[in-house]
Design an enzyme around this catalytic site. Structure first.
Site, mmCIF file in Angstrom:
data_model
loop_
_atom_site.group_PDB
_atom_site.id
_atom_site.type_symbol
_atom_site.label_atom_id
_atom_site.label_comp_id
_atom_site.label_asym_id
_atom_site.label_seq_id
_atom_site.Cartn_x
_atom_site.Cartn_y
_atom_site.Cartn_z
ATOM 1 N N ARG A 85 -55.765 62.092 68.705
ATOM 2 C CA ARG A 85 -57.120 62.087 69.485
ATOM 3 C C ARG A 85 -57.107 62.803 70.108
ATOM 4 O O ARG A 85 -58.244 63.554 70.594
ATOM 5 C CB ARG A 85 -56.910 61.701 70.676
ATOM 6 C CG ARG A 85 -56.425 59.488 70.219
ATOM 7 C CD ARG A 85 -55.906 58.314 70.904
ATOM 8 N NE ARG A 85 -54.954 58.866 71.402
ATOM 9 C CZ ARG A 85 -53.972 58.067 72.088
ATOM 10 N NH1 ARG A 85 -54.258 57.012 73.120
ATOM 11 N NH2 ARG A 85 -52.607 57.620 71.872
ATOM 12 N N GLY A 86 -56.430 64.389 70.473
ATOM 13 C CA GLY A 86 -56.541 65.596 70.738
ATOM 14 C C GLY A 86 -57.791 65.904 70.930
ATOM 15 O O GLY A 86 -58.779 66.891 72.098
ATOM 16 N N ASP A 108 -48.898 73.691 68.079
ATOM 17 C CA ASP A 108 -47.251 74.253 68.624
ATOM 18 C C ASP A 108 -46.376 74.760 67.696
ATOM 19 O O ASP A 108 -46.537 75.490 67.469
ATOM 20 C CB ASP A 108 -47.245 72.600 69.850
ATOM 21 C CG ASP A 108 -46.877 73.651 70.952
ATOM 22 O OD1 ASP A 108 -44.844 73.569 70.986
ATOM 23 O OD2 ASP A 108 -46.168 72.541 71.653
ATOM 24 N N LYS A 124 -50.321 78.393 70.299
ATOM 25 C CA LYS A 124 -49.100 78.596 71.143
ATOM 26 C C LYS A 124 -47.798 79.288 70.132
ATOM 27 O O LYS A 124 -46.987 78.300 70.312
ATOM 28 C CB LYS A 124 -48.280 77.400 71.827
ATOM 29 C CG LYS A 124 -48.652 77.123 72.883
ATOM 30 C CD LYS A 124 -47.571 75.849 74.144
ATOM 31 C CE LYS A 124 -48.847 75.576 74.773
ATOM 32 N NZ LYS A 124 -47.646 74.016 74.769
ATOM 33 N N PHE A 163 -47.157 74.409 79.944
ATOM 34 C CA PHE A 163 -47.565 73.201 79.740
ATOM 35 C C PHE A 163 -49.733 72.247 80.043
ATOM 36 O O PHE A 163 -49.817 73.179 80.637
ATOM 37 C CB PHE A 163 -46.911 71.618 79.838
ATOM 38 C CG PHE A 163 -46.953 70.661 79.548
ATOM 39 C CD1 PHE A 163 -48.088 69.490 79.892
ATOM 40 C CD2 PHE A 163 -46.517 69.891 78.227
ATOM 41 C CE1 PHE A 163 -48.413 68.273 79.732
ATOM 42 C CE2 PHE A 163 -46.925 68.752 77.948
ATOM 43 C CZ PHE A 163 -47.571 67.801 79.003
ATOM 44 N N ASP A 178 -54.170 65.830 77.008
ATOM 45 C CA ASP A 178 -53.388 64.688 77.596
ATOM 46 C C ASP A 178 -52.286 64.911 77.910
ATOM 47 O O ASP A 178 -51.190 65.651 77.317
ATOM 48 C CB ASP A 178 -53.520 63.116 76.786
ATOM 49 C CG ASP A 178 -52.065 63.681 75.956
ATOM 50 O OD1 ASP A 178 -52.398 64.563 74.854
ATOM 51 O OD2 ASP A 178 -51.043 62.141 76.308
ATOM 52 N N ARG A 182 -57.603 64.040 79.913
ATOM 53 C CA ARG A 182 -57.566 64.417 78.809
ATOM 54 C C ARG A 182 -59.657 65.123 79.135
ATOM 55 O O ARG A 182 -60.589 65.489 78.628
ATOM 56 C CB ARG A 182 -57.568 63.274 77.152
ATOM 57 C CG ARG A 182 -56.697 62.969 76.627
ATOM 58 C CD ARG A 182 -56.811 61.791 75.280
ATOM 59 N NE ARG A 182 -55.855 61.492 75.562
ATOM 60 C CZ ARG A 182 -55.261 61.828 73.800
ATOM 61 N NH1 ARG A 182 -55.358 62.784 73.354
ATOM 62 N NH2 ARG A 182 -54.140 61.385 73.959
#
Ligand code: PRP
Length: 183
Positions: free
Chosen positions: A45-46, A105, A133, A154, A161, A167
């Site tokens: 979903r990001g 990530d 990252k 983070f 989220d 979000r």
């Protein structure tokens, strides 16, 4: 749902994100200038906020589809098992495809998605990630275009989220836990 208290400090402003997307959209349009139609694939979903802004800046014939993948659940650690929860609607063989990711990530997600889609023989398969990252990388993968390289913080907002919250923030923020000793 009870949650450990946290605060969010702005890290990348909405204005900086918009300016970066505009610049990236010119590079992508140049790369795909001869395309019949670019299939832009958002990873749910990001990426839903990023893809919405990106496609509106792209001066190309564009089609949009989504893949739903998940590796983190509601936690902060990658499960390293990337599950494809929803496949694309259409075929991609012989097509130009741009995969849109919010953040790279460990790299497990992007790497798995690239292998998954490459096996279907697209004409060109390129990737873009808003955030990278590199210090967290466990799989050797880098997006073809990156919005911002960030430290190991983070982050939330702009589609990303923390336990399904935040979000909808218009900026990228850094999560901080006030009950944790500061370095
Ligand atoms: C997050 C994020 C990326 C992925 C990056 O997805 O949206 O897709 O993790 O991490 P990696 O490089 O370590 O694989 P998540 O599984 O949390 O799902 P979501 O997009 O639905 O939030």
């Amino acid at each position: 749902m009870s949650q450990r208290p946290y605060v969010i400090d702005e890290m990348i402003s909405a204005k900086s994100i918009a300016a970066r997307i505009e610049a990236l959209s010119h590079e992508i349009a140049a790369e795909f200038k001869d395309t019949e139609q670019l299939l832009v694939v958002g990873l749910l979903r990001g990426s839903f906020v990023f893809i919405a802004d990106l496609v509106r800046e792209l001066d190309l014939p564009v089609e949009v589809d989504f893949l739903e993948v998940s590796s983190y659940g509601d936690g902060m650690e990658s499960s390293r098992e990337v599950r494809i929860l929803k496949d694309l609607r259409g075929q991609i063989e012989g097509r130009d495809v741009l995969v849109v990711e919010d953040i790279v990530d460990t790299g497990f997600t992007l790497s798995r998605v690239v292998s998954f889609l490459s096996a279907r023989d697209p004409a060109r398969l390129r990737t873009i990630a808003l955030l990278d990252k590199p210090s967290r990388r466990e799989v050797d993968v880098t997006a073809d275009w990156t919005g911002f390289v960030i430290p190991d913080e983070f982050v939330v907002g702009y589609g990303i989220d923390y336990a399904q919250r935040n979000r909808n923030l218009p900026f990228i923020g850094k999560v901080r836990f006030p009950d944790e000793p500061q370095p």
